[in-house]
Design a protein around this motif. Structure first.
Motif: not given
Length: 202
Positions: A32-34, A46-50
């Motif tokens: 859920t981090a950015t 930017i979405q961290m999972p990406l």
């Protein structure tokens, strides 16, 4: 089973397994981090999972490296090397999927990014050796962060930096599948007798 253990042992199988496990934990922790800044202030989050697939791609490249020179092998290694690459890409996708647990992240863009960065790492490993597996994925990833996310100093991502977007398009899938097919084929063909694409194999 003995053959599989032998294959893993002559490659960086244990390192790849550890790296993918760590990537899965990172994906789970950052689901859920950015990312709002990276040396410079970004004009968009930017979405961290990406970005986790960038790590996974480098790990895949490391897992493909070997102390064995396939050119001097006593048998054709084309199919085993193709299966090994596919296995690592599948395991990498599974690790990235941890980011979708109780989060707004979607599996499709994560899978796309694993294929993208995995293909780039495979190409680096094939051309330059396992010690340089990080070269292409990290270069492209940083270019996306520093240039793609700040395109024209507005809040839109550049088209070529699609790895930062949480949506996918047919053109993106066509591109990444083509890259995967080309890079894995080159990697596998290096296991075919008489083929040498890299002079520094580690």
């Amino acid at each position: 089973m003995t053959t599989i253990r032998a294959w893993v042992s002559v490659h960086r199988g244990r390192e790849a397994a550890g790296g993918l496990a760590a990537a899965a934990l990172i994906a789970l922790a950052s689901r859920t981090a950015t990312l709002d800044s990276f040396a410079i202030e970004l004009t968009q989050s930017i979405q961290m999972p990406l970005l986790v697939p960038l790590i996974i791609g480098c790990v895949i490249g490391i897992g493909l490296s070997s102390d064995m020179d396939p050119v001097h092998a006593t048998r054709n290694l084309f199919l085993p090397r193709l299966l090994w690459t596919t296995t690592l890409l599948t395991a990498g996708t599974t690790a990235a999927a941890c980011a979708t647990i109780n989060s707004p992240a979607h599996l499709a863009p994560l899978t796309r990014n694993v294929l993208l960065f995995g293909a780039l790492a495979t190409a680096s490993t094939t051309a330059l050796g396992g010690t340089a597996a990080w070269t292409a994925p990290l270069t492209f990833g940083l270019a996306c962060i520093f240039l793609g996310a700040n395109a024209y100093n507005n809040h839109h991502t550049a088209a070529w930096a699609f790895a930062l977007t949480d949506t996918t398009t047919p053109h993106q899938w066509l591109l990444v599948t083509t890259l995967v097919a080309a890079s894995t084929s080159l990697y596998a063909w290096r296991g075919y007798h008489g083929i040498r694409l890299a002079t520094n194999w580690r």
